[in-house]
Design a protein around this motif. Structure first.
Motif, PDB file in Angstrom:
ATOM      1  N   ALA A   1       1.432  -1.726  -0.354  1.00 15.52           N
ATOM      2  CA  ALA A   1       0.108  -0.499  -0.206  1.00 15.52           C
ATOM      3  C   ALA A   1       0.770   1.377   0.302  1.00 15.52           C
ATOM      4  O   ALA A   1       0.042   2.455  -0.743  1.00 15.52           O
ATOM      5  CB  ALA A   1      -0.323  -0.286   1.413  1.00 15.52           C
ATOM      6  N   CYS A   2       2.311   1.220   0.254  1.00 15.33           N
ATOM      7  CA  CYS A   2       2.956   2.379   0.467  1.00 15.33           C
ATOM      8  C   CYS A   2       2.817   3.083  -0.875  1.00 15.33           C
ATOM      9  O   CYS A   2       4.056   2.566  -1.516  1.00 15.33           O
ATOM     10  CB  CYS A   2       4.337   2.634   1.362  1.00 15.33           C
ATOM     11  SG  CYS A   2       5.183   3.839   1.577  1.00 15.33           S
ATOM     12  N   PRO A   3       2.823   4.402  -1.434  1.00 17.52           N
ATOM     13  CA  PRO A   3       3.269   4.721  -2.110  1.00 17.52           C
ATOM     14  C   PRO A   3       4.416   5.467  -2.544  1.00 17.52           C
ATOM     15  O   PRO A   3       4.735   5.858  -2.787  1.00 17.52           O
ATOM     16  CB  PRO A   3       1.908   6.061  -2.349  1.00 17.52           C
ATOM     17  CG  PRO A   3       1.909   6.403  -0.872  1.00 17.52           C
ATOM     18  CD  PRO A   3       1.871   4.997  -0.669  1.00 17.52           C
TER      19      PRO A   3
ATOM     20  N   ASP B   1      10.947   9.971   3.833  1.00 18.00           N
ATOM     21  CA  ASP B   1      10.441  10.382   2.577  1.00 18.00           C
ATOM     22  C   ASP B   1       8.839   9.664   2.911  1.00 18.00           C
ATOM     23  O   ASP B   1       8.039   9.864   2.002  1.00 18.00           O
ATOM     24  CB  ASP B   1      10.429   8.673   2.179  1.00 18.00           C
ATOM     25  CG  ASP B   1      12.288   9.339   1.301  1.00 18.00           C
ATOM     26  OD1 ASP B   1      12.576  10.521   1.808  1.00 18.00           O
ATOM     27  OD2 ASP B   1      13.094   8.852   0.568  1.00 18.00           O
ATOM     28  N   CYS B   2       8.187   8.981   3.863  1.00 14.33           N
ATOM     29  CA  CYS B   2       6.843   8.956   4.536  1.00 14.33           C
ATOM     30  C   CYS B   2       6.197  10.503   4.359  1.00 14.33           C
ATOM     31  O   CYS B   2       6.862  11.375   5.158  1.00 14.33           O
ATOM     32  CB  CYS B   2       6.498   8.521   5.805  1.00 14.33           C
ATOM     33  SG  CYS B   2       5.076   8.409   6.453  1.00 14.33           S
ATOM     34  N   ILE B   3       5.231  10.570   3.040  1.00 15.70           N
ATOM     35  CA  ILE B   3       3.982  11.817   3.419  1.00 15.70           C
ATOM     36  C   ILE B   3       2.852  11.411   4.548  1.00 15.70           C
ATOM     37  O   ILE B   3       2.532  12.216   4.348  1.00 15.70           O
ATOM     38  CB  ILE B   3       4.007  11.653   2.243  1.00 15.70           C
ATOM     39  CG1 ILE B   3       3.149  10.417   1.674  1.00 15.70           C
ATOM     40  CG2 ILE B   3       4.614  12.280   1.013  1.00 15.70           C
ATOM     41  CD1 ILE B   3       2.549  10.455   0.363  1.00 15.70           C
ATOM     42  N   GLU B   4       3.365  10.439   5.470  1.00 13.38           N
ATOM     43  CA  GLU B   4       2.061  10.596   6.548  1.00 13.38           C
ATOM     44  C   GLU B   4       0.711  10.663   5.942  1.00 13.38           C
ATOM     45  O   GLU B   4       0.281  10.616   6.461  1.00 13.38           O
ATOM     46  CB  GLU B   4       2.657  11.754   7.495  1.00 13.38           C
ATOM     47  CG  GLU B   4       3.765  11.250   8.102  1.00 13.38           C
ATOM     48  CD  GLU B   4       4.364  13.193   9.011  1.00 13.38           C
ATOM     49  OE1 GLU B   4       2.893  13.147   9.131  1.00 13.38           O
ATOM     50  OE2 GLU B   4       5.186  13.221   9.688  1.00 13.38           O
ATOM     51  N   CYS B   5       0.883   9.826   5.180  1.00 16.50           N
ATOM     52  CA  CYS B   5      -0.877   9.806   4.448  1.00 16.50           C
ATOM     53  C   CYS B   5      -1.111   8.268   5.079  1.00 16.50           C
ATOM     54  O   CYS B   5      -3.257   8.476   4.509  1.00 16.50           O
ATOM     55  CB  CYS B   5      -0.406   9.068   2.300  1.00 16.50           C
ATOM     56  SG  CYS B   5       0.351   7.308   2.856  1.00 16.50           S
ATOM     57  N   GLY B   6      -0.711   7.175   5.843  1.00 20.88           N
ATOM     58  CA  GLY B   6      -1.605   6.220   6.719  1.00 20.88           C
ATOM     59  C   GLY B   6      -2.342   5.185   5.532  1.00 20.88           C
ATOM     60  O   GLY B   6      -3.354   4.646   6.402  1.00 20.88           O
ATOM     61  N   SER B   7      -1.250   4.387   4.666  1.00 20.95           N
ATOM     62  CA  SER B   7      -2.660   3.968   3.693  1.00 20.95           C
ATOM     63  C   SER B   7      -1.952   2.956   4.312  1.00 20.95           C
ATOM     64  O   SER B   7      -2.959   1.853   4.381  1.00 20.95           O
ATOM     65  CB  SER B   7      -1.670   4.256   2.394  1.00 20.95           C
ATOM     66  OG  SER B   7      -1.925   5.276   1.849  1.00 20.95           O
ATOM     67  N   CYS B   8      -0.594   2.667   5.090  1.00 20.52           N
ATOM     68  CA  CYS B   8      -0.612   1.702   5.716  1.00 20.52           C
ATOM     69  C   CYS B   8      -0.914   0.927   6.917  1.00 20.52           C
ATOM     70  O   CYS B   8      -0.877   0.030   6.760  1.00 20.52           O
ATOM     71  CB  CYS B   8       1.270   1.738   5.896  1.00 20.52           C
ATOM     72  SG  CYS B   8       1.563   3.428   6.616  1.00 20.52           S
ATOM     73  N   SER B   9      -1.458   2.126   7.493  1.00 21.97           N
ATOM     74  CA  SER B   9      -1.828   1.482   8.749  1.00 21.97           C
ATOM     75  C   SER B   9      -3.978   1.312   7.697  1.00 21.97           C
ATOM     76  O   SER B   9      -4.306   0.404   9.242  1.00 21.97           O
ATOM     77  CB  SER B   9      -2.576   3.111   9.829  1.00 21.97           C
ATOM     78  OG  SER B   9      -0.956   3.382  10.200  1.00 21.97           O
TER      79      SER B   9
HETATM   80  S1  SF4 Z   1       2.167   6.261   5.587  1.00 24.84           S
HETATM   81 FE1  SF4 Z   1       2.711   4.398   5.521  1.00 24.84          FE
HETATM   82  S2  SF4 Z   1       1.787   4.001   3.377  1.00 24.84           S
HETATM   83 FE2  SF4 Z   1       2.143   6.638   4.075  1.00 24.84          FE
HETATM   84  S3  SF4 Z   1       3.992   7.184   3.586  1.00 24.84           S
HETATM   85 FE3  SF4 Z   1       4.431   7.026   5.248  1.00 24.84          FE
HETATM   86  S4  SF4 Z   1       5.133   4.234   5.525  1.00 24.84           S
HETATM   87 FE4  SF4 Z   1       4.048   4.613   2.920  1.00 24.84          FE
END
Ligand code: SF4
Ligand code: SF4
Length: 439
Positions: A373-375, A402-410
């Motif tokens: 899921a991590c973009p 580099d994490c954009i904190e999108c939350g897709s992983c959670s």
């Molecule tokens: S929040 Fe999770 S899915 Fe989104 S960029 Fe960071 S590590 Fe990847």
């Protein structure tokens, strides 16, 4: 036209765009506004007013001489009733100016339509307007619009993706202010001398796509791009890849691949500011969530306490157990309804007990769903493990920043691990270590 590329990863989230049909309703002047001196990325502002001062609408009340900063203006007329540090989410204490309003909304004499004859003057006007990225990040717009000379920009992308569930404030802005959006884009084409402009909108907003496509039909410089609805389509790096196929390398900015991205709201603001001189003092905010009685889109003066905004829409139908500023994927949980609407606030969501429940974490089963899921091609499970273990060196090796904190992983984790929360914590710990002279 449709998009040509699809970024890797991301998630298909339910849209819940309940307020798409809700025209923006203008809220009146609250009894007081609470205006923090940091509403942007960069140096905090210092208050330039003192307790007891009379202030007017559009008057500068906070400024900084640092380049990466943005002045802050009064959204009301009234009397400064308090200046003190206040605690905000994340445990951050920020100097805050409170103004008791007088209801007259007298406009400050500095508010006059600006004039410019060069790019330099245009950028100074943008700086003085207090404009920051209105899509959520709050990056000062004059900085974004000033790429270094060795990074020529040929493409402007206007972000109308609005990929977070619930939020429709950008959509309403397109429907209600399309002329200002196009006018602002044309100003930027002249000033930035870009070759092409793409307006990116997710395919779950066909009315917005139709409207702007109709207006730009005859203009060969501006194209509307229909984007696949997939979260986080509106994140800058994903948007740039989807539209142009250009990949912004880790640690680099859009200008490194010849692109500037502006939110639909930001370009519309530029047009309106050039006509009136009124700085950034108001926002359209989506109010929604299972605890909200009447989901709405509301035009709110910046600094208005959240409680006043919820009350204006009719209040709660059940006890709110979780209040978010922003969407459910990236929004920030609020601990007080006395917190104010900020420049980059695009939504206020309140959820009842059932929706606010945080399921307990269970051990990682190494399913790899978070990785898929991590973009950003990161390893969220490894980041989570190393944050919990305090392995700071490993966090660098795993490119935590580099994490954009999108939350897709959670969102996809079957073990409900608090992945993005732990990554935020890891980043904060690295910043602290760097400030103390560590890595
Ligand atoms: S929040 Fe999770 S899915 Fe989104 S960029 Fe960071 S590590 Fe990847
Ligand atoms: S999605 Fe959750 S359970 Fe699966 S590997 Fe990632 S952290 Fe582990």
């Amino acid at each position: 036209m449709s998009m040509r590329n699809m970024f890797k990863g991301g998630v298909a989230v339910p849209h819940y765009k309940n307020t798409a049909g809700c025209s923006t309703v203008k809220m009146g002047v609250p009894e007081k506004v609470v205006i923090p001196m940091v509403q942007h990325i960069g140096a905090p502002c210092e208050p330039v007013v003192k307790k007891g001062d009379n202030v007017k609408v559009g008057q500068v009340i906070g400024s900084s001489d640092k380049y990466v900063s943005s002045p802050i203006h009064s959204s009301v007329s009234g009397v400064v009733s308090d200046i003190s540090p206040r605690l905000y989410p994340g445990g951050v204490s920020v100097m805050t100016v409170e103004i008791k309003t007088d209801g007259k909304q007298e406009i400050h004499e500095s508010v006059t339509p600006p004039k410019y004859s060069s790019k330099k003057e245009f950028l100074e006007i943008i700086r003085q307007s207090g404009l920051v990225g209105l899509g959520g990040a709050g990056f000062p717009a004059h900085v974004k619009l000033s790429p270094p000379p060795d990074k020529p920009v040929d493409t402007l992308i206007i972000n109308g993706a609005e990929c977070e569930p619930f939020i429709t404030s950008d959509y309403r802005h397109i429907i209600e202010n399309s002329d200002s959006i196009i006018d602002g884009i044309k100003m930027l084409i002249d000033v930035l001398e870009v070759k092409h402009v793409w307006i990116g909108i997710e395919d779950n907003k066909p009315e917005a796509i139709k409207l702007l496509s109709g207006i730009t039909d005859e203009d060969s410089t501006i194209d509307v791009v229909k984007l696949k609805s997939r979260y986080p389509q509106g994140a800058e790096k994903m948007l740039i890849y989807s539209i142009t196929g250009r990949k912004v390398p880790p640690g680099k900015l859009p200008a490194d691949v010849g692109v500037i991205v502006m939110n639909v709201n930001s370009v519309s603001f530029i047009s309106q500011h050039m006509k009136t001189g009124m700085p950034l003092i108001k926002k359209i905010v989506t109010v929604d969530g299972s605890a909200v009685k009447n989901p709405s889109n509301v035009e709110v003066l910046i600094g208005t306490p959240l409680e006043d905004v919820f009350n204006f829409t009719g209040g709660f139908k059940s006890e709110p157990r979780k209040v978010l500023m922003g969407g459910p994927m990236m929004g920030i949980a609020q601990f007080s309804l006395q917190a104010p609407v900020l420049k980059h606030t695009n939504a206020l969501l309140a959820f009842d007990e059932a929706d606010a429940k945080v399921p307990p974490e269970s051990p990682c089963i190494r399913c790899g769903k978070c990785v898929s899921a991590c973009p950003m091609n990161l390893l969220p499970l490894s980041l989570n493990f190393n944050v919990l273990k305090g392995n700071m060196d490993e966090l660098h090796n795993l490119h935590i920043n580099d994490c954009i904190e999108c939350g897709s992983c959670s969102y996809v984790c079957p073990s409900k691990r608090h992945l993005v929360q732990s990554i935020r914590l890891g980043k904060a710990q690295l910043r602290q270590a760097a400030a103390k002279g560590g890595k």
